[in-house]
Design a protein around this motif. Structure first.
Motif, PDB file in Angstrom:
ATOM      1  N   GLU A 263      58.217  14.295  38.822  1.00 57.68           N
ATOM      2  CA  GLU A 263      58.081  15.654  39.350  1.00 57.68           C
ATOM      3  C   GLU A 263      57.746  15.665  40.832  1.00 57.68           C
ATOM      4  O   GLU A 263      58.156  16.555  41.580  1.00 57.68           O
ATOM      5  CB  GLU A 263      56.987  16.399  38.569  1.00 57.68           C
ATOM      6  CG  GLU A 263      56.842  17.873  38.944  1.00 57.68           C
ATOM      7  CD  GLU A 263      55.737  18.563  38.164  1.00 57.68           C
ATOM      8  OE1 GLU A 263      56.000  19.633  37.580  1.00 57.68           O
ATOM      9  OE2 GLU A 263      54.614  18.020  38.131  1.00 57.68           O
TER      10      GLU A 263
ATOM     11  N   GLN B 115      60.302  16.519  43.494  1.00 58.41           N
ATOM     12  CA  GLN B 115      60.973  17.816  43.522  1.00 58.41           C
ATOM     13  C   GLN B 115      60.048  18.967  43.921  1.00 58.41           C
ATOM     14  O   GLN B 115      60.445  19.847  44.683  1.00 58.41           O
ATOM     15  CB  GLN B 115      61.580  18.116  42.147  1.00 58.41           C
ATOM     16  CG  GLN B 115      62.632  17.101  41.722  1.00 58.41           C
ATOM     17  CD  GLN B 115      63.130  17.358  40.316  1.00 58.41           C
ATOM     18  OE1 GLN B 115      62.583  18.189  39.590  1.00 58.41           O
ATOM     19  NE2 GLN B 115      64.165  16.644  39.905  1.00 58.41           N
ATOM     20  N   LYS B 116      58.833  18.981  43.417  1.00 59.35           N
ATOM     21  CA  LYS B 116      57.925  20.075  43.735  1.00 59.35           C
ATOM     22  C   LYS B 116      56.484  19.583  43.758  1.00 59.35           C
ATOM     23  O   LYS B 116      56.145  18.568  43.131  1.00 59.35           O
ATOM     24  CB  LYS B 116      58.080  21.222  42.749  1.00 59.35           C
ATOM     25  CG  LYS B 116      57.795  20.858  41.300  1.00 59.35           C
ATOM     26  CD  LYS B 116      58.035  22.070  40.386  1.00 59.35           C
ATOM     27  CE  LYS B 116      57.745  21.713  38.921  1.00 59.35           C
ATOM     28  NZ  LYS B 116      57.970  22.871  38.032  1.00 59.35           N
ATOM     29  N   ALA B 117      55.664  20.337  44.474  1.00 61.50           N
ATOM     30  CA  ALA B 117      54.252  19.976  44.613  1.00 61.50           C
ATOM     31  C   ALA B 117      53.502  21.197  45.119  1.00 61.50           C
ATOM     32  O   ALA B 117      54.096  22.233  45.434  1.00 61.50           O
ATOM     33  CB  ALA B 117      54.098  18.804  45.574  1.00 61.50           C
ATOM     34  N   THR B 118      52.191  21.068  45.167  1.00 64.84           N
ATOM     35  CA  THR B 118      51.323  22.114  45.715  1.00 64.84           C
ATOM     36  C   THR B 118      50.431  21.483  46.761  1.00 64.84           C
ATOM     37  O   THR B 118      49.801  20.444  46.508  1.00 64.84           O
ATOM     38  CB  THR B 118      50.461  22.752  44.613  1.00 64.84           C
ATOM     39  OG1 THR B 118      51.318  23.345  43.629  1.00 64.84           O
ATOM     40  CG2 THR B 118      49.558  23.836  45.195  1.00 64.84           C
TER      41      THR B 118
ATOM     42  N   THR C 254      50.121  14.811  43.233  1.00 56.81           N
ATOM     43  CA  THR C 254      51.329  14.770  42.411  1.00 56.81           C
ATOM     44  C   THR C 254      51.813  13.318  42.350  1.00 56.81           C
ATOM     45  O   THR C 254      51.302  12.452  43.078  1.00 56.81           O
ATOM     46  CB  THR C 254      52.417  15.696  42.991  1.00 56.81           C
ATOM     47  OG1 THR C 254      53.512  15.742  42.081  1.00 56.81           O
ATOM     48  CG2 THR C 254      52.889  15.212  44.344  1.00 56.81           C
TER      49      THR C 254
ATOM     50  N   ALA D 273      52.975  22.877  53.418  1.00 62.16           N
ATOM     51  CA  ALA D 273      53.637  23.737  52.444  1.00 62.16           C
ATOM     52  C   ALA D 273      55.010  24.123  52.976  1.00 62.16           C
ATOM     53  O   ALA D 273      55.257  24.123  54.174  1.00 62.16           O
ATOM     54  CB  ALA D 273      52.804  24.990  52.183  1.00 62.16           C
TER      55      ALA D 273
ATOM     56  N   ASN E 250      59.480  23.831  52.391  1.00 64.76           N
ATOM     57  CA  ASN E 250      60.511  22.874  51.983  1.00 64.76           C
ATOM     58  C   ASN E 250      60.332  21.603  52.788  1.00 64.76           C
ATOM     59  O   ASN E 250      60.506  21.590  54.014  1.00 64.76           O
ATOM     60  CB  ASN E 250      61.899  23.470  52.203  1.00 64.76           C
ATOM     61  CG  ASN E 250      62.158  24.629  51.261  1.00 64.76           C
ATOM     62  OD1 ASN E 250      61.619  24.687  50.160  1.00 64.76           O
ATOM     63  ND2 ASN E 250      62.993  25.576  51.693  1.00 64.76           N
TER      64      ASN E 250
ATOM     65  N   VAL F  69      61.456  18.378  48.546  1.00 67.65           N
ATOM     66  CA  VAL F  69      60.290  18.767  47.756  1.00 67.65           C
ATOM     67  C   VAL F  69      59.883  20.186  48.158  1.00 67.65           C
ATOM     68  O   VAL F  69      59.630  20.458  49.336  1.00 67.65           O
ATOM     69  CB  VAL F  69      59.112  17.801  47.979  1.00 67.65           C
ATOM     70  CG1 VAL F  69      57.903  18.243  47.150  1.00 67.65           C
ATOM     71  CG2 VAL F  69      59.517  16.379  47.630  1.00 67.65           C
ATOM     72  N   GLN F  70      59.859  21.074  47.175  1.00 66.80           N
ATOM     73  CA  GLN F  70      59.382  22.436  47.418  1.00 66.80           C
ATOM     74  C   GLN F  70      57.880  22.462  47.182  1.00 66.80           C
ATOM     75  O   GLN F  70      57.412  22.436  46.045  1.00 66.80           O
ATOM     76  CB  GLN F  70      60.085  23.423  46.498  1.00 66.80           C
ATOM     77  CG  GLN F  70      61.573  23.548  46.775  1.00 66.80           C
ATOM     78  CD  GLN F  70      62.256  24.524  45.845  1.00 66.80           C
ATOM     79  OE1 GLN F  70      61.720  24.864  44.784  1.00 66.80           O
ATOM     80  NE2 GLN F  70      63.447  24.971  46.219  1.00 66.80           N
ATOM     81  N   CYS F  71      57.169  22.526  48.287  1.00 70.00           N
ATOM     82  CA  CYS F  71      55.704  22.444  48.211  1.00 70.00           C
ATOM     83  C   CYS F  71      55.106  23.829  48.415  1.00 70.00           C
ATOM     84  O   CYS F  71      55.282  24.452  49.477  1.00 70.00           O
ATOM     85  CB  CYS F  71      55.179  21.477  49.264  1.00 70.00           C
ATOM     86  SG  CYS F  71      53.409  21.141  49.109  1.00 70.00           S
ATOM     87  N   ALA F  72      54.429  24.299  47.394  1.00 72.25           N
ATOM     88  CA  ALA F  72      53.797  25.622  47.473  1.00 72.25           C
ATOM     89  C   ALA F  72      52.455  25.508  48.188  1.00 72.25           C
ATOM     90  O   ALA F  72      51.793  24.469  48.158  1.00 72.25           O
ATOM     91  CB  ALA F  72      53.598  26.193  46.072  1.00 72.25           C
TER      92      ALA F  72
END
Length: 667
Positions: A82, A85-88, A93, A173, A175, A205-208
């Motif tokens: 994961e 691809q994405k993280a916060t 992560t 935070a 892209n 990685v889409q990081c919120a």
């Protein structure tokens, strides 16, 4: 027996692997009782290795053996998880990493090869990349080589021994481009240029962003919005350019301390913007949960006012804005709180100062001289300049002028007035008239800013008189008042006339001609002979030959005539004076009748007194019981007083007549 052999030639064999994963083995006889076993395979993994002599396994055979490749093929590296691809932002992560050689076997890069990673904002999200050329974008695509390595933690996977677990915590935070590389020992001197990508490209990685945090959020002062007004005094939409004028907008004392741009000053009536920046604890833009962001303004008088937040979303980011237009001068504090705690930079402080003078809000103070303004004397008109919000200016410099406007200005009279700037927002205009005159004063403030607050006050009418003429008029008025008092004390009336162009008061014993016909109309019932005029009837309503009854009837008629002359609704002062005069004349006639012929009035003073009293009662009855005007009530009082006074005098005169009559009879 267990003794070591010292010679070779034994039938030693070695084999490992399986049909699917074959392991090539070679046995080398050292001819000293020892043998070298060589194994090679295209496959990695754990194998059972059999060693046999004469077909029989030696003690300990088979033994497990793990084959690993030491030459990883970076293009064959396996990556999954994961974290790719994405993280916060701010949260850990992970992803999994497996090295492979050219045959797909697990490979060990060894301790000499260094694994590295970098997180870079995607080119489209970067403000530098939006308007860049292709060459510039190509150069920025290689920027990962210069990025400092991002920290990570490498953990061996217990379940899968050919994979490694990689844990990292992003701080940015948005892209992000995730780059993974290997730096070989021989390339360390090359720095970023020696980095070899584990993958053909980066991972997106889409990081919120994390949760809104007071530690990462902030507010940096305010932004001024200076507005230009058009010829009608209105602000064009979107205008942000300041008005130009020769009049200083700010006091010199403030300019000495700092420039307007470097100060916290805000002109009254000009809006400001305050933009809180809401961030997570790492400084990434984020949105505040509903109801957690609040703003209130502390006014100069200490009161607090809740402010309205305007929220907009641009490019996926939430933005906050507070617009405010201070109108009252003084110091303000704007408090921005997130979850009831102030963010960095709060409160925002600013001070509202007066704007340009506005003629519609400014005012003036005229000189007050009693009883009138005199010629040949200095007077001052004080002009108090205020801005369009009503704040008094605290400095001078405005263009204030005054001029006179009149059709009868004295010769050699200057039209323009001298003006003194008191440098506190007030101005004094000096005015000195050379002779008496009626005129208008025109005061102008900042004529060059017509339509933007500059302009003229409405014309101010003023009258100036000559001191000698004023004194003459006062003396005349005093004389007239004295004559009026004399007329009242003597029971006479006064009238205004002219002599030589001047008004004069004349005292007359009779009734004014304007009231004769109204108050005492001719009436045959007053006597058998019609009088020559109403004035004659008024002066002598009783004759010497009248009997007591006839005299009483005449007096009663006279009272009724007075009342009829007033009318039921008319109460003018002139007619009231007429009542007093008529009652005076009636009592005088009664007196004459009593003295000439006492017998005609029943031979005593009481008879005359009765007649006078009845005359007063007739007048009173004529007024009517429901009418209470001041003038008519005064008339009743006059009649009653006159009757009382005449009665007293008649008593004395009647007594004297009785004595004389008695003496005559004796003789």
């Amino acid at each position: 027996m267990g003794n070591r052999c010292t010679s070779g030639s034994a039938a030693v064999a070695c084999f490992a692997g399986s049909k699917e994963k074959k392991v090539d083995t070679v046995v080398v006889d050292n001819n000293d009782g020892t043998y070298l076993l060589r194994m090679r395979s295209k496959y990695s993994g754990t194998f059972d290795v059999h060693v046999a002599i004469d077909g029989l396994d030696v003690i300990g055979s088979p033994i497990p053996m793990r084959l690993l490749s030491q030459n990883p093929d970076l293009t064959q590296t396996q990556l999954e998880g994961e974290g790719l691809q994405k993280a916060t932002a701010g949260n850990s992560t992970k992803f999994f990493l497996g090295f492979r050689d050219q045959y797909g076997n697990a490979a060990d890069p060894g301790s000499t090869m260094v694994l590295g990673m970098a997180l870079v904002r995607q080119l489209e999200d970067s403000t530098q990349g939006k308007n860049s050329s292709k060459a510039e974008k190509a150069a920025m695509a290689e920027r990962w080589r210069q990025e400092p390595p991002h920290q990570y933690e490498l953990i061996a996977d217990k379940e899968f021994d050919d994979k490694l677990e990689v844990r990292y915590t992003p701080t940015l935070a948005g892209n992000l481009e995730l780059y993974l590389w290997i730096l070989r020992p021989e390339n360390k001197a090359m720095g970023g240029a020696g980095r070899e990508l584990l993958h053909s490209t980066f991972f997106l990685v889409q990081c919120a962003a994390g949760k809104a945090h007071t530690g990462g959020s902030s507010v940096k002062g305010f932004t001024r919005l200076e507005v230009v007004t058009d010829s009608r005094g209105k602000a064009p939409s979107g205008s942000k350019t300041a008005t130009t004028s020769a009049t200083p907008k700010r006091s010199p004392a403030r300019d000495q301390k700092s420039s307007y741009e470097d100060s916290v000053d805000v002109y009254a009536g000009e809006p400001i913007l305050v933009r809180p920046r809401i961030r997570d604890r790492l400084g990434n833009p984020t949105a505040a949960p509903d109801g957690t962001l609040s703003v209130h303004l502390e006014l100069p008088d200490g009161t607090k006012e809740e402010m309205k937040l305007v929220t907009t979303i641009r490019s996926g980011l939430t933005n906050y804005e507070i617009r405010y237009e201070p109108r009252r001068t003084g110091k303000y504090q704007m408090h921005v709180n997130l979850k009831d705690a102030p963010i960095e930079g709060s409160p925002v402080r600013f001070e509202c100062i007066p704007n340009y003078p506005d003629v519609a809000k400014s005012r003036y103070i005229l000189p007050t001289d009693t009883p009138a303004l005199l010629s040949h004397k200095d007077y001052y008109i004080t002009v108090i300049t205020c801005d369009r919000c009503g704040n008094q200016l605290d400095h001078g410099g405005a263009s204030v002028s005054g001029r006179l406007q009149s059709a009868n200005l004295p010769p050699q009279q200057s039209v323009m007035l001298d003006c003194v700037d008191l440098e506190d927002g007030t101005y004094q205009l000096k005015i000195n008239l050379q002779s008496a005159s009626d005129l208008k004063v025109i005061i102008t403030i900042d004529k060059d800013r017509q339509g933007e607050g500059g302009g003229e006050f409405p014309p101010i009418p003023m009258t100036f008189v000559n001191l000698e003429a004023l004194n003459k008029k006062a003396a005349k008025q005093a004389k007239q008042e004295a004559m009026k008092e004399q007329a009242a004390s003597e029971g006479r009336f006064w009238s205004m006339g002219t002599s030589g162009g001047d008004e004069e008061i004349t005292l007359t014993p009779g009734l004014p001609s304007s009231l004769k016909e109204v108050l005492l109309p001719q009436d045959d019932s007053m006597g058998s002979t019609t009088p020559k005029s109403a004035h004659d009837s008024m002066e002598n309503p009783l004759s010497a030959g009248d009997s007591a009854g006839k005299a009483n009837a005449k007096l009663k008629k006279a009272g009724e005539g007075i009342v009829q002359g007033f009318g039921s609704t008319d109460g003018r002062r002139g007619k009231v004076s007429g009542v007093a005069i008529v009652s005076d004349a009636a009592t005088s006639a009664a007196k004459e009748t009593a003295t000439k012929d006492v017998k005609a009035t029943e031979g005593s003073a009481s008879g005359a007194n009765t007649k006078i009293k009845k005359a007063g009662e007739a007048v009173l009855q004529g007024f009517g019981s429901s009418d209470s005007r001041r003038e008519k009530v005064t008339a009743v009082a006059i009649v009653a007083d006159a009757a009382k006074e005449k009665s007293s005098k008649l008593k004395g005169q009647a007594s004297a007549s009785d004595v004389r009559a008695a003496d005559s009879e004796k003789r």
